[in-house]
Design a protein around this motif. Structure first.
Motif, PDB file in Angstrom:
ATOM      1  N   THR A 193     -91.353 -67.595  44.604  1.00  0.00           N
ATOM      2  CA  THR A 193     -90.866 -66.254  44.329  1.00  0.00           C
ATOM      3  C   THR A 193     -91.406 -65.247  45.340  1.00  0.00           C
ATOM      4  N   PRO A 194     -90.871 -65.277  46.550  1.00  0.00           N
ATOM      5  CA  PRO A 194     -91.334 -64.321  47.547  1.00  0.00           C
ATOM      6  C   PRO A 194     -90.942 -62.910  47.139  1.00  0.00           C
ATOM      7  N   GLU A 195     -91.899 -62.004  47.105  1.00  0.00           N
ATOM      8  CA  GLU A 195     -91.581 -60.632  46.731  1.00  0.00           C
ATOM      9  C   GLU A 195     -91.145 -59.873  47.975  1.00  0.00           C
ATOM     10  N   ARG A 196     -90.179 -59.021  47.784  1.00  0.00           N
ATOM     11  CA  ARG A 196     -89.598 -58.323  48.921  1.00  0.00           C
ATOM     12  C   ARG A 196     -89.156 -56.953  48.415  1.00  0.00           C
ATOM     13  N   HIS A 197     -89.200 -55.983  49.274  1.00  0.00           N
ATOM     14  CA  HIS A 197     -88.766 -54.655  48.853  1.00  0.00           C
ATOM     15  C   HIS A 197     -87.278 -54.486  49.108  1.00  0.00           C
ATOM     16  N   PHE A 198     -86.573 -54.004  48.098  1.00  0.00           N
ATOM     17  CA  PHE A 198     -85.136 -53.772  48.248  1.00  0.00           C
ATOM     18  C   PHE A 198     -84.862 -52.277  48.226  1.00  0.00           C
ATOM     19  N   SER A 199     -83.989 -51.835  49.131  1.00  0.00           N
ATOM     20  CA  SER A 199     -83.569 -50.438  49.112  1.00  0.00           C
ATOM     21  C   SER A 199     -82.625 -50.226  47.933  1.00  0.00           C
ATOM     22  N   ALA A 200     -82.390 -48.959  47.596  1.00  0.00           N
ATOM     23  CA  ALA A 200     -81.472 -48.654  46.495  1.00  0.00           C
ATOM     24  C   ALA A 200     -80.088 -49.225  46.788  1.00  0.00           C
ATOM     25  N   ALA A 201     -79.680 -49.164  48.066  1.00  0.00           N
ATOM     26  CA  ALA A 201     -78.365 -49.687  48.438  1.00  0.00           C
ATOM     27  C   ALA A 201     -78.299 -51.196  48.241  1.00  0.00           C
TER      28      ALA A 201
ATOM     29  N   LEU B 280     -80.089 -52.957  46.094  1.00  0.00           N
ATOM     30  CA  LEU B 280     -80.073 -53.236  44.656  1.00  0.00           C
ATOM     31  C   LEU B 280     -78.674 -53.029  44.096  1.00  0.00           C
ATOM     32  N   GLU B 281     -78.019 -51.979  44.587  1.00  0.00           N
ATOM     33  CA  GLU B 281     -76.645 -51.702  44.159  1.00  0.00           C
ATOM     34  C   GLU B 281     -75.729 -52.860  44.561  1.00  0.00           C
ATOM     35  N   GLU B 282     -75.972 -53.375  45.769  1.00  0.00           N
ATOM     36  CA  GLU B 282     -75.194 -54.517  46.259  1.00  0.00           C
ATOM     37  C   GLU B 282     -75.428 -55.746  45.385  1.00  0.00           C
ATOM     38  N   GLY B 283     -76.680 -55.943  44.997  1.00  0.00           N
ATOM     39  CA  GLY B 283     -77.020 -57.062  44.122  1.00  0.00           C
ATOM     40  C   GLY B 283     -76.269 -56.970  42.804  1.00  0.00           C
ATOM     41  N   LYS B 284     -76.196 -55.754  42.279  1.00  0.00           N
ATOM     42  CA  LYS B 284     -75.474 -55.520  41.025  1.00  0.00           C
ATOM     43  C   LYS B 284     -73.991 -55.867  41.207  1.00  0.00           C
ATOM     44  N   THR B 285     -73.426 -55.411  42.309  1.00  0.00           N
ATOM     45  CA  THR B 285     -72.010 -55.678  42.587  1.00  0.00           C
ATOM     46  C   THR B 285     -71.741 -57.175  42.728  1.00  0.00           C
ATOM     47  N   ILE B 286     -72.625 -57.860  43.455  1.00  0.00           N
ATOM     48  CA  ILE B 286     -72.463 -59.315  43.629  1.00  0.00           C
ATOM     49  C   ILE B 286     -72.531 -60.015  42.285  1.00  0.00           C
ATOM     50  N   MET B 287     -73.493 -59.579  41.469  1.00  0.00           N
ATOM     51  CA  MET B 287     -73.660 -60.196  40.145  1.00  0.00           C
ATOM     52  C   MET B 287     -72.406 -59.977  39.297  1.00  0.00           C
ATOM     53  N   GLU B 288     -71.901 -58.735  39.309  1.00  0.00           N
ATOM     54  CA  GLU B 288     -70.718 -58.442  38.497  1.00  0.00           C
ATOM     55  C   GLU B 288     -69.498 -59.224  38.979  1.00  0.00           C
ATOM     56  N   ALA B 289     -69.448 -59.493  40.283  1.00  0.00           N
ATOM     57  CA  ALA B 289     -68.303 -60.211  40.831  1.00  0.00           C
ATOM     58  C   ALA B 289     -68.420 -61.727  40.640  1.00  0.00           C
ATOM     59  N   SER B 290     -69.670 -62.263  40.671  1.00  0.00           N
ATOM     60  CA  SER B 290     -69.829 -63.721  40.748  1.00  0.00           C
ATOM     61  C   SER B 290     -70.316 -64.377  39.466  1.00  0.00           C
TER      62      SER B 290
ATOM     63  N   GLN C  94     -77.444 -63.133  49.313  1.00  0.00           N
ATOM     64  CA  GLN C  94     -76.816 -62.642  48.074  1.00  0.00           C
ATOM     65  C   GLN C  94     -77.724 -62.924  46.879  1.00  0.00           C
ATOM     66  N   ALA C  95     -78.271 -64.154  46.842  1.00  0.00           N
ATOM     67  CA  ALA C  95     -79.134 -64.540  45.729  1.00  0.00           C
ATOM     68  C   ALA C  95     -80.364 -63.637  45.672  1.00  0.00           C
ATOM     69  N   ALA C  96     -80.914 -63.297  46.848  1.00  0.00           N
ATOM     70  CA  ALA C  96     -82.102 -62.444  46.897  1.00  0.00           C
ATOM     71  C   ALA C  96     -81.789 -61.050  46.356  1.00  0.00           C
ATOM     72  N   LYS C  97     -80.631 -60.516  46.714  1.00  0.00           N
ATOM     73  CA  LYS C  97     -80.258 -59.174  46.248  1.00  0.00           C
ATOM     74  C   LYS C  97     -79.972 -59.160  44.748  1.00  0.00           C
ATOM     75  N   VAL C  98     -79.311 -60.211  44.258  1.00  0.00           N
ATOM     76  CA  VAL C  98     -79.065 -60.305  42.819  1.00  0.00           C
ATOM     77  C   VAL C  98     -80.395 -60.368  42.082  1.00  0.00           C
ATOM     78  N   ARG C  99     -81.301 -61.178  42.610  1.00  0.00           N
ATOM     79  CA  ARG C  99     -82.612 -61.302  41.989  1.00  0.00           C
ATOM     80  C   ARG C  99     -83.355 -59.966  42.022  1.00  0.00           C
ATOM     81  N   GLY C 100     -83.269 -59.279  43.168  1.00  0.00           N
ATOM     82  CA  GLY C 100     -83.927 -57.975  43.301  1.00  0.00           C
ATOM     83  C   GLY C 100     -83.406 -56.987  42.280  1.00  0.00           C
ATOM     84  N   TYR C 101     -82.085 -56.960  42.125  1.00  0.00           N
ATOM     85  CA  TYR C 101     -81.463 -56.053  41.159  1.00  0.00           C
ATOM     86  C   TYR C 101     -81.927 -56.387  39.737  1.00  0.00           C
TER      87      TYR C 101
END
Ligand code: HEC
Length: 103
Positions: free
Chosen positions: A34-42, A44-54, A89-96
């Motif tokens: 579980t590598p921790e990484r900082h996500f920008s607000a954009a 995180l928003e992308e992660g949300k969108t990917i999650m909602e789509a996939s 994509q997986a990293a952004k979904v996880r971040g969100y």
């Protein structure tokens, strides 16, 4: 039947030796997944969108709050594969999810 008396302590000693040798090597691997990484607000928003789509193709869309972070850590590797997300994509979904699912 006298031999049984000697067998028990022998088994106990061997057992203890094995337990001692195993415990030291167990701890190292668990944190690296579980590598921790900082996500920008954009991002995180992308992660949300990917999650909602996939993530609602096979079942309802689970909310980030529906599971704890430790549950998500077990669920996401399975679901990322099913949703065929790439690593980014997986990293952004996880971040969100983790930005919301705290505790
Ligand atoms: C190809 C189909 C498929 C896709 C795409 C998919 N899932 Fe799932 N999901 C399943 C199935 C089947 C189950 C129930 C069996 C299981 O838990 O493995 C499930 C169960 C779940 C659960 C409940 C697990 C539990 O133990 O409570 C969650 C949460 C979840 N999925 C999240 C997601 C997320 C997030 C995504 C997107 C990254 C996703 N799923 C994409 C098929 C899919």
């Amino acid at each position: 039947m006298k031999t049984r008396k000697y067998l028990l302590p022998l088994v106990a000693i061997i057992g203890m030796a094995f337990m001692g040798s195993c415990s030291s090597s167990k701890k190292t691997a668990s944190t690296s997944t579980t590598p921790e990484r900082h996500f920008s607000a954009a991002e995180l928003e992308e992660g949300k969108t990917i999650m909602e789509a996939s993530c609602k193709r096979c079942h309802k869309l689970y909310a980030a709050e529906s599971h704890t972070p430790s549950q998500w850590n077990k669920i996401l590797p399975r679901m990322n594969k099913r949703a065929k997300l790439n690593e980014e994509q997986a990293a952004k979904v996880r971040g969100y999810i983790m930005s919301i699912a705290q505790k």
